[in-house]
Every structure is written in C-alpha cells, then in structure tokens.
Scaffold this active site. Structure first.
Site, PDB file in Angstrom:
ATOM      1  N   HIS A  33       0.851  -1.196   0.000  1.00  0.00           N
ATOM      2  CA  HIS A  33       0.000   0.000   0.000  1.00  0.00           C
ATOM      3  C   HIS A  33       0.887   1.247   0.000  1.00  0.00           C
ATOM      4  O   HIS A  33       1.838   1.353   0.780  1.00  0.00           O
ATOM      5  CB  HIS A  33      -0.894  -0.042   1.241  1.00  0.00           C
ATOM      6  CG  HIS A  33      -1.936   1.025   1.295  1.00  0.00           C
ATOM      7  ND1 HIS A  33      -3.100   0.970   0.561  1.00  0.00           N
ATOM      8  CD2 HIS A  33      -1.994   2.180   2.006  1.00  0.00           C
ATOM      9  CE1 HIS A  33      -3.835   2.039   0.825  1.00  0.00           C
ATOM     10  NE2 HIS A  33      -3.188   2.795   1.684  1.00  0.00           N
ATOM     11  N   ASP A  35       0.818   5.373   0.099  1.00  0.00           N
ATOM     12  CA  ASP A  35      -0.019   6.521   0.466  1.00  0.00           C
ATOM     13  C   ASP A  35       0.544   7.831  -0.056  1.00  0.00           C
ATOM     14  O   ASP A  35       1.598   8.272   0.396  1.00  0.00           O
ATOM     15  CB  ASP A  35      -0.085   6.634   1.989  1.00  0.00           C
ATOM     16  CG  ASP A  35      -0.959   5.571   2.605  1.00  0.00           C
ATOM     17  OD1 ASP A  35      -2.127   5.471   2.211  1.00  0.00           O
ATOM     18  OD2 ASP A  35      -0.465   4.830   3.482  1.00  0.00           O
ATOM     19  N   MET A  37       0.130  11.809  -0.212  1.00  0.00           N
ATOM     20  CA  MET A  37      -0.545  12.932   0.476  1.00  0.00           C
ATOM     21  C   MET A  37       0.029  14.244  -0.035  1.00  0.00           C
ATOM     22  O   MET A  37       1.238  14.367  -0.203  1.00  0.00           O
ATOM     23  CB  MET A  37      -0.272  12.851   1.979  1.00  0.00           C
ATOM     24  CG  MET A  37      -0.670  11.550   2.608  1.00  0.00           C
ATOM     25  SD  MET A  37      -0.258  11.569   4.359  1.00  0.00           S
ATOM     26  CE  MET A  37      -0.716   9.884   4.793  1.00  0.00           C
ATOM     27  N   HIS A  66      -2.919   4.846  -2.966  1.00  0.00           N
ATOM     28  CA  HIS A  66      -4.028   5.543  -2.314  1.00  0.00           C
ATOM     29  C   HIS A  66      -3.764   7.032  -2.446  1.00  0.00           C
ATOM     30  O   HIS A  66      -2.844   7.560  -1.813  1.00  0.00           O
ATOM     31  CB  HIS A  66      -4.071   5.084  -0.843  1.00  0.00           C
ATOM     32  CG  HIS A  66      -5.079   5.800  -0.004  1.00  0.00           C
ATOM     33  ND1 HIS A  66      -5.035   5.756   1.375  1.00  0.00           N
ATOM     34  CD2 HIS A  66      -6.151   6.567  -0.322  1.00  0.00           C
ATOM     35  CE1 HIS A  66      -6.040   6.464   1.861  1.00  0.00           C
ATOM     36  NE2 HIS A  66      -6.726   6.970   0.860  1.00  0.00           N
ATOM     37  N   MET A  68      -4.420  10.559  -1.666  1.00  0.00           N
ATOM     38  CA  MET A  68      -5.046  11.530  -0.755  1.00  0.00           C
ATOM     39  C   MET A  68      -4.654  12.910  -1.240  1.00  0.00           C
ATOM     40  O   MET A  68      -3.890  13.640  -0.589  1.00  0.00           O
ATOM     41  CB  MET A  68      -4.554  11.272   0.679  1.00  0.00           C
ATOM     42  CG  MET A  68      -5.194  10.055   1.312  1.00  0.00           C
ATOM     43  SD  MET A  68      -4.310   9.490   2.774  1.00  0.00           S
ATOM     44  CE  MET A  68      -3.071   8.455   2.002  1.00  0.00           C
ATOM     45  N   MET A 137     -11.900   4.271   4.844  1.00  0.00           N
ATOM     46  CA  MET A 137     -10.947   4.817   5.814  1.00  0.00           C
ATOM     47  C   MET A 137     -11.489   4.574   7.219  1.00  0.00           C
ATOM     48  O   MET A 137     -12.598   4.990   7.552  1.00  0.00           O
ATOM     49  CB  MET A 137     -10.757   6.324   5.585  1.00  0.00           C
ATOM     50  CG  MET A 137     -10.026   6.688   4.306  1.00  0.00           C
ATOM     51  SD  MET A 137      -8.455   5.837   4.076  1.00  0.00           S
ATOM     52  CE  MET A 137      -7.550   6.332   5.535  1.00  0.00           C
ATOM     53  N   PHE A 143      -2.298  10.315   8.584  1.00  0.00           N
ATOM     54  CA  PHE A 143      -1.247   9.867   9.507  1.00  0.00           C
ATOM     55  C   PHE A 143      -1.379   8.374   9.796  1.00  0.00           C
ATOM     56  O   PHE A 143      -2.496   7.850   9.852  1.00  0.00           O
ATOM     57  CB  PHE A 143      -1.349  10.643  10.831  1.00  0.00           C
ATOM     58  CG  PHE A 143      -1.258  12.128  10.623  1.00  0.00           C
ATOM     59  CD1 PHE A 143      -0.027  12.763  10.569  1.00  0.00           C
ATOM     60  CD2 PHE A 143      -2.405  12.884  10.435  1.00  0.00           C
ATOM     61  CE1 PHE A 143       0.061  14.133  10.343  1.00  0.00           C
ATOM     62  CE2 PHE A 143      -2.338  14.249  10.203  1.00  0.00           C
ATOM     63  CZ  PHE A 143      -1.100  14.886  10.155  1.00  0.00           C
ATOM     64  N   GLY A 145      -0.577   5.098  12.472  1.00  0.00           N
ATOM     65  CA  GLY A 145      -0.521   4.869  13.919  1.00  0.00           C
ATOM     66  C   GLY A 145      -1.710   5.373  14.718  1.00  0.00           C
ATOM     67  O   GLY A 145      -1.621   5.515  15.933  1.00  0.00           O
ATOM     68  N   ASP A 175      -8.434   0.809   5.958  1.00  0.00           N
ATOM     69  CA  ASP A 175      -7.169   1.523   6.004  1.00  0.00           C
ATOM     70  C   ASP A 175      -7.110   2.405   7.242  1.00  0.00           C
ATOM     71  O   ASP A 175      -7.813   3.418   7.324  1.00  0.00           O
ATOM     72  CB  ASP A 175      -7.044   2.363   4.726  1.00  0.00           C
ATOM     73  CG  ASP A 175      -5.671   2.983   4.570  1.00  0.00           C
ATOM     74  OD1 ASP A 175      -4.792   2.720   5.406  1.00  0.00           O
ATOM     75  OD2 ASP A 175      -5.487   3.738   3.591  1.00  0.00           O
ATOM     76  N   GLY A 176      -6.268   1.987   8.197  1.00  0.00           N
ATOM     77  CA  GLY A 176      -6.057   2.791   9.393  1.00  0.00           C
ATOM     78  C   GLY A 176      -6.443   2.066  10.665  1.00  0.00           C
ATOM     79  O   GLY A 176      -7.574   1.619  10.808  1.00  0.00           O
TER      80      GLY A 176
HETATM   81  C1  DX5 Z   1      -3.511   6.992   6.573  1.00  0.00           C
HETATM   82  C2  DX5 Z   1      -3.040   6.086   5.481  1.00  0.00           C
HETATM   83  C3  DX5 Z   1      -2.828   4.693   5.909  1.00  0.00           C
HETATM   84  C4  DX5 Z   1      -1.776   4.502   6.968  1.00  0.00           C
HETATM   85  C5  DX5 Z   1      -2.319   3.484   7.910  1.00  0.00           C
HETATM   86  O1  DX5 Z   1      -3.911   8.193   6.028  1.00  0.00           O
HETATM   87  O2  DX5 Z   1      -3.971   6.065   4.418  1.00  0.00           O
HETATM   88  O3  DX5 Z   1      -2.576   3.835   4.801  1.00  0.00           O
HETATM   89  O4  DX5 Z   1      -0.545   4.078   6.484  1.00  0.00           O
HETATM   90  O5  DX5 Z   1      -1.474   3.400   8.972  1.00  0.00           O
HETATM   91  P1  DX5 Z   1      -1.732   2.505  10.258  1.00  0.00           P
HETATM   92  O6  DX5 Z   1      -1.939   1.097   9.786  1.00  0.00           O
HETATM   93  O7  DX5 Z   1      -0.494   2.686  11.046  1.00  0.00           O
HETATM   94  O8  DX5 Z   1      -2.958   3.054  10.939  1.00  0.00           O
HETATM   95 ZN    ZN Z   2      -3.765   4.492   2.803  1.00  0.00          ZN
END
Ligand code: DX5
Ligand code: ZN
Length: 216
Positions: A33, A35, A37, A66, A68, A137, A143, A145, A175-176
C-alpha cells in the site's frame, strides 16, 4: 472470502525503503500500500511519483496507490506509469467520480474509491457497480498509527450488504488502525483487504505479523 494483506509503506524506514520492500516481497503479503498525500486534501505530505518508481524497481507484489490528493485525475496516468496496479481516489475529492473511475480502468488498474470516516457508504449507491474495491478509511486520513474508529464496523456491514444485494463481487479494503486485535472482527464484518502500517512495520517480526494476519 478473499483476504489480502497490504502493508503500508507510510510506516516503513524511508532511509532504507529497499530493505522494507524486500521484506514485503519475502512475506505472505499480497499487495504493497502506497499513500500519497499532498498537504491539501490531507494535513500532511508523504511521497509521490519518484518514490513510487524507486519502489517499483524492487517490488514483486502489486502496488496499491491511495491518492489523498486534490484533483487526482491529473495524475492517474503518471501513477500507473510509475508502477501502480490499483488506485483509489477519494470520493470527497472527485466531483466527476464516475469519469475518474473509468479513467483508472482504462489504465488497466483496479479502480477503487476511498471514503473518509464521515462519508456515509450510501453515497456509493450509484457507483458501486463500477468499482473493483472500496477503501473504507477507518481513521481520518493523513497519519499512520491512529486508532480505528468504531463506527467503521457498521459501515463495513452496510457496504457488504449493498454489494451482496446487487450480486457484486466487491473488495472492501480497510485503512487505518488495523491491528492483531481487530483484524479478525474486521474480516467477519466483511473486509477483504487489510492495510496495515504501524502494526506491520512497528512489529519486532514484521514477516511473522503478516503471516499471523493472513492465517485466519
Ligand atoms: C492513513 C493512510 C494509511 C496509513 C495506515 O492516512 O492512508 O494507509 O498508512 O497506517 P496505520 O496502519 O499505522 O494506521
Ligand atoms: Zn492508505
């Protein structure tokens, strides 16, 4: 039911990405995956096209991008060329979502829509038939964690019902905040694709953690 594990590189060691990509190659993970941003759609900036190209050189598994970002339609082709195998765009960022989904499909990528925690899944009623997957989501994007938002279970079930009613073989991605404690409950609710950043890369043994999530 189909179950795919997609470690999120957002939690990888950016100074040593090759090593982390090779770890994923050697694991039972199904996808990587990735991400993206832009500091505008979400209040954070991660990485983009040059990093994807570098990751693609070493990755042996499909890369799930993904986006964003605002105006994702401007960059779909570039992300496919850089190595994306699946792409999700945010419903909240796409006034012309139907067109954007067709664009992703034309690029021979799996097409997904990502949905923020406040967006009801009922907004997918008139696009669901066109989708390969929905990226639900389970935290506010931006972010790694964070903790999974409990209301997500209700949304997963609603979305699975919506797909079943149409006989649609939809992949549901979460995701998340996916952890070893909640992935089973998520699977039972109807999830197919498990994105996991912190849970995988923060583990003492990421390969074993991926194997555990894959097992049952
Ligand atoms: C958050 C991302 C996620 C992120 C998930 O905006 O889209 O893909 O990496 O992280 P964890 O699994 O640590 O919550
Ligand atoms: Zn993601």
């Amino acid at each position: 039911m189909k179950k795919l594990i997609a470690p999120s590189l957002l939690s990888a060691d950016f100074a040593n990405l090759q090593k982390d990509v090779e770890m994923v190659n050697n694991s039972q993970a199904d996808w990587i995956h990735f991400d993206v941003m832009d500091g505008s759609f979400v209040p954070n900036i991660s990485f983009g096209l040059p990093v994807l190209k570098a990751v693609k050189k070493y990755a042996t598994k499909p890369i799930d991008v993904h986006l964003m970002i605002v105006n994702p339609e401007k960059y779909l082709e570039a992300f496919q060329e850089a190595g994306a195998n699946s792409i999700s765009v945010h419903i909240e960022a796409c006034p012309h979502l139907h067109r954007n989904i067709q664009q992703i499909k034309k690029l021979n990528c799996l097409a997904g829509v990502a949905v923020n925690p406040h967006t009801p899944v009922s907004q997918l009623e008139d696009i669901i038939e066109d989708l390969d997957f929905v990226n639900l989501m389970t935290v506010n994007p931006g972010f790694g964690g964070q903790s999974l938002i409990e209301n997500s279970y209700k949304k997963i079930k609603q979305l699975r019902e919506m797909a079943d009613k149409r006989g649609k073989d939809l992949l549901i991605e979460v995701d998340g905040g996916v952890t070893l404690e909640n992935y089973q409950k998520l699977f039972e609710a109807g999830v197919n694709i498990f994105v996991a950043g912190n849970t995988v890369f923060g583990a003492p043994d990421p390969i074993a953690t991926i194997a555990e999530m894959k097992k049952h």
